[in-house]
Design a protein around this motif. Structure first.
Motif, short mmCIF file in Angstrom:
data_model
loop_
_atom_site.label_atom_id
_atom_site.label_comp_id
_atom_site.label_asym_id
_atom_site.label_seq_id
_atom_site.Cartn_x
_atom_site.Cartn_y
_atom_site.Cartn_z
N ILE A 1 -22.48 38.49 57.47
CA ILE A 1 -22.37 38.08 56.22
C ILE A 1 -22.18 39.36 55.40
CG2 ILE A 1 -22.94 36.96 54.04
CD1 ILE A 1 -24.65 35.36 55.75
N ALA A 2 -20.75 39.34 54.75
CA ALA A 2 -20.34 40.73 53.88
C ALA A 2 -20.56 40.38 52.39
CB ALA A 2 -19.12 40.92 54.42
N TYR A 3 -21.22 41.11 51.82
CA TYR A 3 -21.40 40.92 50.24
C TYR A 3 -20.77 42.17 49.51
CZ TYR A 3 -25.35 38.07 51.25
OH TYR A 3 -26.19 36.88 51.68
N THR A 4 -19.86 41.74 48.57
CA THR A 4 -19.02 42.70 47.67
C THR A 4 -19.20 42.40 46.21
OG1 THR A 4 -17.06 41.22 47.93
CG2 THR A 4 -17.14 43.02 49.32
N PRO A 5 -19.30 43.33 45.45
CA PRO A 5 -19.52 43.20 43.83
C PRO A 5 -18.52 42.33 43.50
CG PRO A 5 -19.78 45.43 44.58
CD PRO A 5 -19.34 44.82 45.72
N LEU A 6 -18.74 41.41 42.34
CA LEU A 6 -17.50 40.69 41.91
C LEU A 6 -16.40 41.49 40.87
CD1 LEU A 6 -19.34 37.35 40.92
CD2 LEU A 6 -17.63 37.53 42.58
N ASP A 7 -17.16 42.58 40.28
CA ASP A 7 -16.30 43.32 39.51
C ASP A 7 -16.94 44.91 39.84
OD1 ASP A 7 -18.32 43.82 37.53
OD2 ASP A 7 -18.03 41.93 36.80
N GLY A 8 -15.71 45.85 38.95
CA GLY A 8 -16.11 47.22 39.09
C GLY A 8 -17.32 47.58 38.37
N GLU A 9 -17.78 47.05 37.11
CA GLU A 9 -18.91 47.39 36.53
C GLU A 9 -20.14 47.09 37.45
OE1 GLU A 9 -22.47 46.43 34.04
OE2 GLU A 9 -21.13 44.70 34.31
N MET A 10 -20.11 45.96 38.04
CA MET A 10 -21.28 45.60 39.12
C MET A 10 -21.43 46.58 40.10
SD MET A 10 -23.80 43.81 39.73
CE MET A 10 -23.75 42.58 38.55
N ALA A 11 -20.21 46.90 40.52
CA ALA A 11 -20.06 47.88 41.74
C ALA A 11 -20.54 49.23 41.34
CB ALA A 11 -18.52 48.25 42.24
N GLY A 12 -20.26 49.91 40.14
CA GLY A 12 -20.84 50.97 39.61
C GLY A 12 -22.19 51.05 39.51
N ARG A 13 -22.92 49.80 38.85
CA ARG A 13 -24.40 49.77 38.79
C ARG A 13 -24.98 49.93 40.13
NH1 ARG A 13 -24.82 44.45 35.69
NH2 ARG A 13 -27.03 44.62 36.34
N ILE A 14 -24.47 49.09 41.22
CA ILE A 14 -24.94 49.07 42.52
C ILE A 14 -24.92 50.54 43.04
CG2 ILE A 14 -24.55 48.25 45.06
CD1 ILE A 14 -23.90 45.46 43.56
N LYS A 15 -23.62 51.11 42.80
CA LYS A 15 -23.47 52.61 43.51
C LYS A 15 -24.64 53.52 42.85
CE LYS A 15 -19.77 55.63 44.65
NZ LYS A 15 -18.16 55.75 44.47
N LEU A 16 -24.76 53.42 41.51
CA LEU A 16 -25.77 54.34 40.96
C LEU A 16 -27.14 53.88 41.44
CD1 LEU A 16 -26.28 56.30 38.68
CD2 LEU A 16 -26.50 54.46 37.14
N LEU A 17 -27.52 52.94 41.56
CA LEU A 17 -28.65 52.55 42.21
C LEU A 17 -28.76 53.32 43.66
CD1 LEU A 17 -31.52 50.96 41.89
CD2 LEU A 17 -30.43 49.23 43.05
#
Length: 131
Positions: free
Chosen positions: A108-124
């Motif tokens: 099961i592959a999970y991907t962020p819905l938008d760029g803002e969410m991707a940035g928050r996950i990357k920062l964490l």
């Protein structure tokens, strides 16, 4: 899980399975009953056919929220919503993949819905790495 809730889950799963069109999932061939076979639903949910059968019969225990989500949608994808202790509300799109005929090979592959969410996950994620 109480007897009544296990029975209700089983009734729901049987009803849902009978309403799913095999052709829309790439399955063909003659069928004695409408809908997907238990083995086909189990494969899509990445669980064993035995456990799925037990769930339908009300004796399989309580499935995880992820398994319930896949079983409830009957598809191989959707949106997962969760509350992360540092990020707050998180929405991830997911897709389930499996190797045909191999119930033991799935992902099961999970991907962020938008760029803002991707940035928050990357920062964490970067906080956990040493520099």
């Amino acid at each position: 899980m109480s007897v009544n809730s296990a029975r209700s889950l089983g009734d729901f799963l049987r009803s849902r399975r009978s309403r799913l069109d095999p052709a829309s999932f790439g399955f063909s061939g003659r069928r004695r009953t409408p809908g997907l076979r238990r083995e086909e639903v189990a494969q899509r949910a990445h669980i064993s056919p035995t456990w799925y059968t037990w769930l339908e019969q009300g004796r399989g225990g309580a499935p995880s929220p992820d398994v319930l989500e896949v079983l409830g949608h009957g598809d191989a994808g959707g949106v997962k919503r969760l509350m992360h202790p540092e990020l707050g509300p998180v929405e991830l799109e997911y897709s389930a993949f499996s190797v045909d005929g191999r119930l033991d090979l799935g992902m099961i592959a999970y991907t962020p819905l938008d760029g803002e969410m991707a940035g928050r996950i990357k920062l964490l994620a970067s906080r956990g790495q040493s520099t």
